[in-house]
Design a protein around this motif. Structure first.
Motif, PDB file in Angstrom:
ATOM      1  N   ILE A 175      31.907  34.223  31.620  1.00  0.00           N
ATOM      2  CA  ILE A 175      32.734  34.587  32.772  1.00  0.00           C
ATOM      3  C   ILE A 175      31.882  34.624  34.038  1.00  0.00           C
ATOM      4  CG2 ILE A 175      34.133  36.415  33.824  1.00  0.00           C
ATOM      5  CD1 ILE A 175      35.563  35.030  31.536  1.00  0.00           C
ATOM      6  N   SER A 176      32.387  33.974  35.060  1.00  0.00           N
ATOM      7  CA  SER A 176      31.789  34.097  36.388  1.00  0.00           C
ATOM      8  C   SER A 176      32.794  34.876  37.233  1.00  0.00           C
ATOM      9  CB  SER A 176      31.529  32.715  36.992  1.00  0.00           C
ATOM     10  OG  SER A 176      30.963  32.841  38.281  1.00  0.00           O
ATOM     11  N   LEU A 177      32.596  36.180  37.281  1.00  0.00           N
ATOM     12  CA  LEU A 177      33.529  37.062  37.990  1.00  0.00           C
ATOM     13  C   LEU A 177      33.130  37.125  39.461  1.00  0.00           C
ATOM     14  CD1 LEU A 177      35.873  39.123  37.944  1.00  0.00           C
ATOM     15  CD2 LEU A 177      34.177  40.887  37.393  1.00  0.00           C
ATOM     16  N   SER A 178      33.961  36.562  40.309  1.00  0.00           N
ATOM     17  CA  SER A 178      33.648  36.562  41.737  1.00  0.00           C
ATOM     18  C   SER A 178      34.394  37.686  42.444  1.00  0.00           C
ATOM     19  CB  SER A 178      33.991  35.214  42.365  1.00  0.00           C
ATOM     20  OG  SER A 178      35.370  34.940  42.253  1.00  0.00           O
ATOM     21  N   TYR A 179      33.838  38.111  43.557  1.00  0.00           N
ATOM     22  CA  TYR A 179      34.431  39.223  44.296  1.00  0.00           C
ATOM     23  C   TYR A 179      34.004  39.174  45.753  1.00  0.00           C
ATOM     24  CZ  TYR A 179      29.809  41.463  43.985  1.00  0.00           C
ATOM     25  OH  TYR A 179      28.469  41.747  44.090  1.00  0.00           O
ATOM     26  N   GLN A 180      34.719  39.932  46.565  1.00  0.00           N
ATOM     27  CA  GLN A 180      34.348  40.113  47.964  1.00  0.00           C
ATOM     28  C   GLN A 180      34.416  41.590  48.313  1.00  0.00           C
ATOM     29  OE1 GLN A 180      37.035  36.559  49.166  1.00  0.00           O
ATOM     30  NE2 GLN A 180      35.775  36.923  50.990  1.00  0.00           N
ATOM     31  N   LEU A 181      33.586  41.967  49.269  1.00  0.00           N
ATOM     32  CA  LEU A 181      33.551  43.335  49.774  1.00  0.00           C
ATOM     33  C   LEU A 181      33.885  43.321  51.262  1.00  0.00           C
ATOM     34  CD1 LEU A 181      30.264  44.472  48.029  1.00  0.00           C
ATOM     35  CD2 LEU A 181      32.494  45.518  47.631  1.00  0.00           C
ATOM     36  N   PHE A 182      34.633  44.318  51.686  1.00  0.00           N
ATOM     37  CA  PHE A 182      35.014  44.445  53.091  1.00  0.00           C
ATOM     38  C   PHE A 182      34.772  45.883  53.543  1.00  0.00           C
ATOM     39  CE2 PHE A 182      37.547  41.225  51.039  1.00  0.00           C
ATOM     40  CZ  PHE A 182      37.533  40.158  51.920  1.00  0.00           C
ATOM     41  N   GLY A 183      34.494  46.041  54.823  1.00  0.00           N
ATOM     42  CA  GLY A 183      34.360  47.388  55.370  1.00  0.00           C
ATOM     43  C   GLY A 183      32.965  47.954  55.240  1.00  0.00           C
ATOM     44  N   ILE A 243      40.807  37.181  39.811  1.00  0.00           N
ATOM     45  CA  ILE A 243      41.137  37.037  38.398  1.00  0.00           C
ATOM     46  C   ILE A 243      40.483  35.743  37.924  1.00  0.00           C
ATOM     47  CG2 ILE A 243      42.991  36.607  36.736  1.00  0.00           C
ATOM     48  CD1 ILE A 243      44.824  38.316  38.501  1.00  0.00           C
ATOM     49  N   PRO A 244      39.589  35.812  36.920  1.00  0.00           N
ATOM     50  CA  PRO A 244      38.924  34.584  36.462  1.00  0.00           C
ATOM     51  C   PRO A 244      39.949  33.514  36.090  1.00  0.00           C
ATOM     52  CG  PRO A 244      37.906  36.509  35.469  1.00  0.00           C
ATOM     53  CD  PRO A 244      39.144  36.997  36.166  1.00  0.00           C
ATOM     54  N   ASP A 262      37.402  30.450  43.279  1.00  0.00           N
ATOM     55  CA  ASP A 262      35.950  30.262  43.202  1.00  0.00           C
ATOM     56  C   ASP A 262      35.584  29.014  42.400  1.00  0.00           C
ATOM     57  OD1 ASP A 262      36.854  31.103  40.769  1.00  0.00           O
ATOM     58  OD2 ASP A 262      35.660  32.931  40.676  1.00  0.00           O
ATOM     59  N   ASP A 263      36.577  28.127  42.192  1.00  0.00           N
ATOM     60  CA  ASP A 263      36.393  26.885  41.423  1.00  0.00           C
ATOM     61  C   ASP A 263      36.097  27.132  39.947  1.00  0.00           C
ATOM     62  OD1 ASP A 263      36.846  25.202  43.637  1.00  0.00           O
ATOM     63  OD2 ASP A 263      34.772  25.462  44.298  1.00  0.00           O
ATOM     64  N   PHE A 264      36.440  28.311  39.457  1.00  0.00           N
ATOM     65  CA  PHE A 264      36.317  28.609  38.028  1.00  0.00           C
ATOM     66  C   PHE A 264      37.719  28.521  37.420  1.00  0.00           C
ATOM     67  CE2 PHE A 264      36.332  31.727  34.479  1.00  0.00           C
ATOM     68  CZ  PHE A 264      35.314  31.186  33.701  1.00  0.00           C
ATOM     69  N   PHE A 265      37.860  27.692  36.386  1.00  0.00           N
ATOM     70  CA  PHE A 265      39.166  27.488  35.768  1.00  0.00           C
ATOM     71  C   PHE A 265      39.098  27.773  34.269  1.00  0.00           C
ATOM     72  CE2 PHE A 265      39.048  24.784  39.522  1.00  0.00           C
ATOM     73  CZ  PHE A 265      40.245  25.104  40.146  1.00  0.00           C
ATOM     74  N   ILE A 266      40.228  28.104  33.707  1.00  0.00           N
ATOM     75  CA  ILE A 266      40.325  28.367  32.269  1.00  0.00           C
ATOM     76  C   ILE A 266      41.323  27.379  31.670  1.00  0.00           C
ATOM     77  CG2 ILE A 266      41.146  30.031  30.544  1.00  0.00           C
ATOM     78  CD1 ILE A 266      40.044  32.239  32.451  1.00  0.00           C
ATOM     79  N   ARG A 309      47.476  23.857  47.425  1.00  0.00           N
ATOM     80  CA  ARG A 309      46.402  24.856  47.493  1.00  0.00           C
ATOM     81  C   ARG A 309      46.122  25.557  46.168  1.00  0.00           C
ATOM     82  NH1 ARG A 309      48.096  30.210  47.735  1.00  0.00           N
ATOM     83  NH2 ARG A 309      50.318  30.567  48.144  1.00  0.00           N
ATOM     84  N   PHE A 310      46.892  25.246  45.136  1.00  0.00           N
ATOM     85  CA  PHE A 310      46.762  25.955  43.867  1.00  0.00           C
ATOM     86  C   PHE A 310      46.795  24.937  42.737  1.00  0.00           C
ATOM     87  CE2 PHE A 310      47.725  29.710  41.115  1.00  0.00           C
ATOM     88  CZ  PHE A 310      46.897  30.631  41.748  1.00  0.00           C
ATOM     89  N   SER A 311      46.103  25.245  41.647  1.00  0.00           N
ATOM     90  CA  SER A 311      46.058  24.290  40.537  1.00  0.00           C
ATOM     91  C   SER A 311      47.073  24.655  39.459  1.00  0.00           C
ATOM     92  CB  SER A 311      44.659  24.259  39.919  1.00  0.00           C
ATOM     93  OG  SER A 311      44.457  25.391  39.091  1.00  0.00           O
ATOM     94  N   LEU A 312      47.479  23.657  38.711  1.00  0.00           N
ATOM     95  CA  LEU A 312      48.417  23.868  37.606  1.00  0.00           C
ATOM     96  C   LEU A 312      47.813  24.818  36.572  1.00  0.00           C
ATOM     97  CD1 LEU A 312      51.063  23.200  36.137  1.00  0.00           C
ATOM     98  CD2 LEU A 312      49.926  21.172  35.183  1.00  0.00           C
ATOM     99  N   LYS A 313      46.535  24.631  36.249  1.00  0.00           N
ATOM    100  CA  LYS A 313      45.865  25.499  35.273  1.00  0.00           C
ATOM    101  C   LYS A 313      45.924  26.961  35.713  1.00  0.00           C
ATOM    102  CE  LYS A 313      42.409  22.296  33.384  1.00  0.00           C
ATOM    103  NZ  LYS A 313      40.952  22.024  33.288  1.00  0.00           N
TER     104      LYS A 313
END
Length: 312
Positions: A22-30, A80-81, A86-90, A223-227
């Motif tokens: 799993i490549s869990l991506s995230y962003q932080l704000f504030g 959500i992975p 983030d170009d990570f697909f399942i 803007r969104f993939s079928l997968k």
């Protein structure tokens, strides 16, 4: 604070006993992490971690001097992975359930050394994942705000997701067709009728409402993939937080419904509230009034702003 996409990498075994890197991506704000109360925002079906700023999908609620004030709080949002942001697909979407996503988010918090959250906020699918997280770790947050969602997928929602699944498994523009059907679940008859009033587009020789639906179908496909859509629909179809564990949640809970929601009917959310209220006194119910239905949590910002400000 920098808001670039960051990653946490780890090996995860799903509840279906499949192993994934799993490549869990995230962003932080504030505010900088650990310098202020932390609010976790869980995104909805076609959302992502970019919740604030110029292109933030919830920028009307999250930002400086907004209801979720980035001058007061640290805001964290995981992708959500498999959502593709983030170009990570399942490939095998059925390997995952919302319970798995909750486990992955909890693993992400552990990797960031976050033991407690000030609040968890999530709309639709994001709220469902919030329910799953707190069922597993009932002391995780001080406040829980699930918006337009329930702790489980009921029969009506499951049926709509089943139709989505049929459409997504088709060969002819599956994503567009699924999105058009979904838009009719996200809105209401009153919303469409009042907006379009049977207006006919002479140039395109079709109803304006049909043109609007086609636009939403095509724009999502761009803007969104079928997968990703297949995965998200599958997750929405399988929210099932353990009912026995819900009573163990120590957070102050504020359930927010939309009075005309066709996706997560307010009657079901109210029933969830009434059931939990039997054993809990730190639970509250709020209702957004809107003809727009489920999508009101992305539209009725004045009402939502007032509710969330009063909670936080």
């Amino acid at each position: 604070m920098k808001t670039e996409l960051q990653h946490i990498n780890f090996l995860y075994q799903t509840n279906s006993q499949k192993e994934y890197h799993i490549s869990l991506s995230y962003q932080l704000f504030g505010k900088d992490l650990f310098s202020a109360p932390i609010i976790l925002v869980n995104h909805a079906l076609t959302g992502n971690s970019n919740v604030s700023g110029e292109k933030g999908w919830w920028k009307q609620l999250i930002g400086e001097n907004q209801a979720i004030d980035t001058k007061k709080y640290t805001v964290l949002c995981f992708n959500i992975p498999g959502n593709g942001y983030d170009d990570f697909f399942i490939d095998e979407y059925s390997d995952f359930t919302p319970s798995d996503i909750a486990n992955i988010f909890l693993k992400g918090l552990e990797n960031l050394n976050i033991k407690n959250l000030y609040a968890i906020i999530g709309g639709s699918l994001g709220g469902g994942i919030g329910w799953e997280m707190l069922a597993k770790n009932p002391d995780l947050a001080e406040i829980f705000i699930p918006i337009a969602c329930d702790s489980k997928t009921h029969d009506w929602l499951h049926a709509q997701c089943l139709v989505q699944q049929f459409l997504l498994n088709g060969n002819d523009e599956p994503l567009q067709k699924a999105r058009i059907h979904a838009m009719l679940c996200y809105r209401t008859p009153q919303s469409l009728n009042e907006r379009f009033q049977n207006k006919f587009n002479q140039e395109k020789q079709k109803l304006a409402s049909e043109d609007w639906l086609n636009y939403h179908g095509k724009s999502l496909a761009e803007r969104f993939s079928l997968k990703s859509y297949q995965l998200m629909n599958h997750l929405l179809m399988n929210i099932n937080a353990n009912e026995k564990d819900l009573n163990k949640i120590t957070a102050r809970m504020h359930l927010i419904s939309v009075d005309r929601d066709l996706f997560f009917p307010s009657s079901e959310i109210k029933k969830c509230f009434e059931n939990l209220k039997i054993n809990k006194n730190k639970i509250f119910y709020h209702e957004i009034k809107s003809i727009h239905g489920h999508d009101a949590f992305l539209m009725e910002y004045e009402q939502l702003d007032k509710i969330i400000k009063n909670i936080l």
